[in-house]
Design a protein around this motif. Structure first.
Motif, PDB file in Angstrom:
ATOM      1  N   THR A  53     -33.866 -50.957  15.065  1.00 29.08           N
ATOM      2  CA  THR A  53     -32.621 -51.741  15.053  1.00 29.08           C
ATOM      3  C   THR A  53     -31.585 -51.099  14.128  1.00 29.08           C
ATOM      4  OG1 THR A  53     -33.732 -53.810  15.576  1.00 29.08           O
ATOM      5  CG2 THR A  53     -31.636 -53.995  14.429  1.00 29.08           C
ATOM      6  N   SER A  54     -32.046 -50.671  12.951  1.00 28.80           N
ATOM      7  CA  SER A  54     -31.102 -50.071  11.988  1.00 28.80           C
ATOM      8  C   SER A  54     -30.461 -48.822  12.573  1.00 28.80           C
ATOM      9  CB  SER A  54     -31.828 -49.679  10.699  1.00 28.80           C
ATOM     10  OG  SER A  54     -32.264 -50.816  10.044  1.00 28.80           O
ATOM     11  N   ILE A  55     -31.302 -47.969  13.150  1.00 25.10           N
ATOM     12  CA  ILE A  55     -30.782 -46.672  13.606  1.00 25.10           C
ATOM     13  C   ILE A  55     -30.070 -46.808  14.953  1.00 25.10           C
ATOM     14  CG2 ILE A  55     -31.380 -44.257  14.133  1.00 25.10           C
ATOM     15  CD1 ILE A  55     -32.332 -44.991  11.364  1.00 25.10           C
ATOM     16  N   PHE A  56     -30.799 -47.286  15.969  1.00 28.08           N
ATOM     17  CA  PHE A  56     -30.207 -47.314  17.315  1.00 28.08           C
ATOM     18  C   PHE A  56     -29.064 -48.321  17.393  1.00 28.08           C
ATOM     19  CE2 PHE A  56     -34.616 -45.791  18.475  1.00 28.08           C
ATOM     20  CZ  PHE A  56     -34.232 -44.464  18.565  1.00 28.08           C
ATOM     21  N   GLY A  57     -29.178 -49.417  16.624  1.00 29.81           N
ATOM     22  CA  GLY A  57     -28.090 -50.393  16.603  1.00 29.81           C
ATOM     23  C   GLY A  57     -26.813 -49.730  16.094  1.00 29.81           C
ATOM     24  N   ALA A  58     -26.934 -49.000  14.981  1.00 28.11           N
ATOM     25  CA  ALA A  58     -25.750 -48.324  14.413  1.00 28.11           C
ATOM     26  C   ALA A  58     -25.215 -47.281  15.393  1.00 28.11           C
ATOM     27  CB  ALA A  58     -26.110 -47.679  13.077  1.00 28.11           C
TER      28      ALA A  58
END
Ligand SMILES: NC(=O)c1ccc[n+]([C@@H]2O[C@H](COP(=O)([O-])OP(=O)(O)OC[C@H]3O[C@@H](n4cnc5c(N)ncnc54)[C@H](O)[C@@H]3O)[C@@H](O)[C@H]2O)c1
Length: 314
Positions: free
Chosen positions: A94-99
């Protein structure tokens, strides 16, 4: 910025901070689309809100999305250690792909992008108080790393995107925020103490209680995020958003006990893995550039929090 002309996407808007932020943005007259997969968010977060300018879309930010927008505020990510440690891979993704997906959407739309980062990027800090220039002391394989390193990697990606292709970026490093609307089983220290005290239970302190935190009331955090979104000229992209008044966890327990008229009866549990010893923001940059600083005292904030939790618990 004229909020009435803005279509604002709030990713993670059904969460604790999101619930307050979305209401504040609606009050300013903007149109809001909440994107949330309800991992830690509440489906009935906006049950009492009747506003045609609010739209709620069930969406996992790990997947791309196309929507028109003028501003994206990315809050999507579980924030409580209890919740993110129960789902480390999902937290990391979530942290990476969301950003990645949301910032690419911002670029396609020419929208401003506000990223909710965290004081956890400083890990167990060796510098005190923490300035934005401090690189942190993070255990990158420990139990908190999925969150700390996920947020750090997101900052890296976003800063590169800003430098290479001009993403209109703001990053808020949020410090411990508390207030009404936190999940009853949230697991962070303020909600733990409040729920335990209101249920007449023993307050549990993990470790010796001498570890410090800086507790920021949620309306102050929301004001900081909005100031960040509104400010056009900021050469600096990264801002600490938190309350610089440092308190020990034991002091917090004493205050909650006093305010709920309970005898303080503390049970010491084992210290949490990689738990930071001290945490306190240096907010001179936010004061100088955003004209922002917290207004709500811990006593005042706890009073509202206790009242709202009392309503839900009864
Ligand atoms: N509250 C704090 O003290 C604090 C401190 C530092 C940073 N932050 C940051 O602020 C943001 C909001 O924190 P919060 O306290 O409201 O947390 P929260 O857990 O209450 O809210 C997070 C929201 O994100 C949603 N979400 C999670 N994964 C998602 C995904 N893959 N796709 C779509 N939605 C997803 C959740 O369902 C929830 O609604 C987080 O990014 C957090 O890292 C909060």
């Amino acid at each position: 910025m004229n909020w009435q002309d803005q279509h604002v996407i709030v990713a993670g808007g059904a969460g604790f901070v999101g619930g307050h932020l979305v209401r504040a943005v609606l009050q300013r007259g903007a149109r809001v689309t909440v994107l949330d997969n309800f991992h830690t968010g509440m489906r009935d977060r906006f049950a009492g809100v009747s506003n045609a300018r609010l739209k709620i879309v069930e969406h996992d930010v790990c997947a791309p999305i196309d929507l028109s927008c003028d501003l994206i505020i990315n809050l999507a990510c579980p924030a409580s250690p209890k919740k993110y440690q129960a789902a480390p891979l999902e937290t990391w993704r979530t942290s990476i792909f969301g950003a990645v997906h949301l910032s690419e959407l911002a670029l396609r739309q020419g929208a401003r992008f506000v990223q909710a980062s965290t004081s956890e990027v400083y890990g167990d800090p060796l510098e005190h108080p923490q300035r934005e220039s401090y690189c942190g002391n993070v255990s990158f394989t420990g139990p908190r790393a999925c969150y700390d390193e996920g947020k750090r990697a997101a900052e890296t990606y976003l800063m590169d995107l800003h430098r290479e292709v001009g993403l209109d970026l703001r990053i808020a490093r949020i410090f411990n925020t508390y207030g009404p609307g936190m999940a009853l089983d949230d697991g962070r220290v303020v909600s733990n103490f409040v729920v335990q005290a209101l249920s007449g239970r023993v307050l549990t302190i993990y470790g010796d209680g001498l570890q410090t935190r800086s507790f920021c009331y949620v309306s102050d955090t929301v004001d900081g995020l909005l100031a960040l979104a509104e400010t056009d000229d900021c050469a600096d992209k990264i801002f600490n958003i938190g309350n610089p008044k440092e308190q020990s966890v034991l002091d917090l327990a004493n205050l909650v006990a006093e305010m709920t008229k309970q005898d303080l009866s503390v049970q010491n549990g084992p210290a949490a893995g990689d738990d930071p010893r001290r945490r306190c923001p240096d907010i001179s940059r936010a004061r100088a550039i955003l004209g922002w600083s917290p207004k709500v005292s811990l006593e005042e904030g706890l009073r509202s929090t206790l009242a709202e939790f009392r309503g839900r618990l009864s």
